[in-house]
Scaffold this motif. Structure first.
Motif, PDB file in Angstrom:
ATOM      1  N   ALA A 118      -5.754  -1.604  -1.362  1.00 51.64           N
ATOM      2  CA  ALA A 118      -4.615  -1.260  -0.500  1.00 51.64           C
ATOM      3  C   ALA A 118      -4.961  -1.470   0.968  1.00 51.64           C
ATOM      4  O   ALA A 118      -4.131  -1.941   1.757  1.00 51.64           O
ATOM      5  CB  ALA A 118      -4.190   0.183  -0.758  1.00 51.64           C
ATOM      6  N   ARG A 119      -6.188  -1.162   1.342  1.00 49.89           N
ATOM      7  CA  ARG A 119      -6.592  -1.321   2.739  1.00 49.89           C
ATOM      8  C   ARG A 119      -6.884  -2.782   3.074  1.00 49.89           C
ATOM      9  O   ARG A 119      -6.571  -3.239   4.172  1.00 49.89           O
ATOM     10  CB  ARG A 119      -7.820  -0.449   3.016  1.00 49.89           C
ATOM     11  CG  ARG A 119      -7.549   1.026   2.772  1.00 49.89           C
ATOM     12  CD  ARG A 119      -8.646   1.925   3.311  1.00 49.89           C
ATOM     13  NE  ARG A 119      -8.400   3.325   2.952  1.00 49.89           N
ATOM     14  CZ  ARG A 119      -9.085   4.345   3.427  1.00 49.89           C
ATOM     15  NH1 ARG A 119     -10.073   4.147   4.285  1.00 49.89           N
ATOM     16  NH2 ARG A 119      -8.814   5.578   3.045  1.00 49.89           N
ATOM     17  N   VAL A 120      -7.464  -3.514   2.120  1.00 52.01           N
ATOM     18  CA  VAL A 120      -7.784  -4.921   2.368  1.00 52.01           C
ATOM     19  C   VAL A 120      -6.521  -5.755   2.524  1.00 52.01           C
ATOM     20  O   VAL A 120      -6.396  -6.577   3.438  1.00 52.01           O
ATOM     21  CB  VAL A 120      -8.668  -5.484   1.238  1.00 52.01           C
ATOM     22  CG1 VAL A 120      -8.787  -7.011   1.346  1.00 52.01           C
ATOM     23  CG2 VAL A 120     -10.058  -4.853   1.272  1.00 52.01           C
ATOM     24  N   PHE A 121      -5.553  -5.543   1.613  1.00 48.72           N
ATOM     25  CA  PHE A 121      -4.344  -6.367   1.605  1.00 48.72           C
ATOM     26  C   PHE A 121      -3.180  -5.739   2.371  1.00 48.72           C
ATOM     27  O   PHE A 121      -2.134  -6.371   2.529  1.00 48.72           O
ATOM     28  CB  PHE A 121      -3.913  -6.649   0.157  1.00 48.72           C
ATOM     29  CG  PHE A 121      -4.852  -7.545  -0.588  1.00 48.72           C
ATOM     30  CD1 PHE A 121      -4.786  -8.919  -0.437  1.00 48.72           C
ATOM     31  CD2 PHE A 121      -5.823  -7.013  -1.420  1.00 48.72           C
ATOM     32  CE1 PHE A 121      -5.658  -9.749  -1.120  1.00 48.72           C
ATOM     33  CE2 PHE A 121      -6.708  -7.829  -2.106  1.00 48.72           C
ATOM     34  CZ  PHE A 121      -6.629  -9.210  -1.952  1.00 48.72           C
ATOM     35  N   ARG A 122      -3.365  -4.483   2.798  1.00 50.52           N
ATOM     36  CA  ARG A 122      -2.309  -3.773   3.521  1.00 50.52           C
ATOM     37  C   ARG A 122      -1.001  -3.762   2.736  1.00 50.52           C
ATOM     38  O   ARG A 122       0.079  -4.012   3.266  1.00 50.52           O
ATOM     39  CB  ARG A 122      -2.103  -4.386   4.913  1.00 50.52           C
ATOM     40  CG  ARG A 122      -3.351  -4.343   5.781  1.00 50.52           C
ATOM     41  CD  ARG A 122      -3.106  -4.903   7.158  1.00 50.52           C
ATOM     42  NE  ARG A 122      -4.318  -4.929   7.949  1.00 50.52           N
ATOM     43  CZ  ARG A 122      -4.835  -3.894   8.619  1.00 50.52           C
ATOM     44  NH1 ARG A 122      -4.201  -2.736   8.578  1.00 50.52           N
ATOM     45  NH2 ARG A 122      -5.944  -4.016   9.308  1.00 50.52           N
ATOM     46  N   ARG A 123      -1.143  -3.473   1.462  1.00 45.63           N
ATOM     47  CA  ARG A 123       0.005  -3.345   0.566  1.00 45.63           C
ATOM     48  C   ARG A 123      -0.213  -2.127  -0.332  1.00 45.63           C
ATOM     49  O   ARG A 123      -1.349  -1.694  -0.530  1.00 45.63           O
ATOM     50  CB  ARG A 123       0.135  -4.570  -0.337  1.00 45.63           C
ATOM     51  CG  ARG A 123       0.329  -5.886   0.356  1.00 45.63           C
ATOM     52  CD  ARG A 123       0.706  -6.930  -0.691  1.00 45.63           C
ATOM     53  NE  ARG A 123       0.420  -8.279  -0.280  1.00 45.63           N
ATOM     54  CZ  ARG A 123       0.580  -9.333  -1.065  1.00 45.63           C
ATOM     55  NH1 ARG A 123       1.012  -9.167  -2.304  1.00 45.63           N
ATOM     56  NH2 ARG A 123       0.296 -10.551  -0.631  1.00 45.63           N
TER      57      ARG A 123
END
Length: 295
Positions: free
Chosen positions: A182-187
């Protein structure tokens, strides 16, 4: 100014670097954790078992399949991937190795027939990272899917135990992967899935923000224990009392059994191919489909 174990007084405490496997190793058995991560030189581990070879090959083929052109995404194309990446280690004899190479081809072909091949994964064996105020966790995810704008964590399983929804719900690694993705892809990333390749069983769980936060807090708590025992080991070495064995039936499978008298008392060591004999109950097919249809 004082210095303690390389940290200047008044300076922030460095983040504890860990992987999900390191955290779980401590929970499984402190003795094995010490031998695997702290002892230097590291005790010699037993040779790789056959079921590990099968698992590595299966994961590699499911990764490399997505690099094939459409014309080669066939049962024969999968069989060629299996043949090229086969690891002939741990098997009882050449006949068992050849038989399991066919079984892996068949199970992967059957699994791939039931997934959407038009939906290219968002990531394959993708590394994700998660940082909090106290830990820096990194891990590698088998597959990340993009489903309606959200990220889904997919972890492949190849052993005889068919995962359950409770396994997906309670899995610390899956939750950390989801929080990291979630933090890497901001989704959004709250759904985690365990895919048992031999049976095509999918065990899934939908996390909430609160449940992911609880899992991250669990990882921080374990890492806090590891920070303490790692420092104690640095000061006292193998004389530290913080690494007792945790004898269980798993000791008969342990890679470091030869260095643990307590583990040796749990029964005779399993053969290098014992995991394959147990996995026969999973219903792996013995031969791959010879047609040229898409998997």
């Amino acid at each position: 100014m004082t210095v303690e174990q390389g940290i200047f007084a008044g300076m922030p405490t460095p983040l504890y670097p860990a992987s999900p496997s390191r955290l779980l190793a401590w929970l499984d058995c402190p003795r094995r954790y010490r031998m695997q991560y702290l002892d230097r030189p590291k005790p010699e581990a037993r040779p790789q078992r056959a079921h590990t070879s099968v698992g590595i090959v299966t994961h590699n083929v499911l990764r490399d399949f997505w690099d094939l052109p459409r014309s080669q995404r066939t049962p024969s194309g999968v069989a060629e991937l299996v043949r090229a990446s086969w690891i002939d280690v741990g098997f009882r004899d050449p006949e068992q190795s050849a038989s399991w190479r066919e079984k892996v081809s068949a199970s992967v072909v059957d699994y791939l027939r039931h997934i959407d091949q038009d939906q290219q994964p968002l990531g394959l064996e993708r590394s994700v990272a998660l940082r909090t105020d106290s830990i820096a966790v990194t891990g590698r995810v088998d597959r990340l899917d993009d489903r309606h704008g959200a990220v889904v964590v997919v972890d492949y399983k190849t052993g005889r135990q068919i995962p359950s929804e409770d396994d997906a719900r309670t899995s610390l690694p899956l939750a950390l992967y989801a929080a990291g993705a979630a933090r890497v892809f901001r989704r959004p990333c709250v759904r985690v899935e365990l895919h048992h390749v031999p049976t095509r069983t999918v065990a899934a769980h939908e996390h909430t923000t609160e449940s992911l936060d609880r899992k991250v807090a669990e990882a921080e708590s374990i890492a806090g224990d590891l920070r303490r025992v790692d420092a104690e080991f640095a000061a006292r070495g193998v004389e530290s009392p913080s690494f007792p064995p945790r004898p269980s039936p798993l000791c008969t499978w342990c890679d470091f059994r030869a260095h643990c008298p307590e583990g040796q008392q749990m029964g005779p060591e399993k053969s290098a191919w014992a995991g394959l004999e147990a996995a026969e109950a999973c219903g792996l097919r013995s031969t791959a489909d010879s047609t040229e249809e898409q998997p």
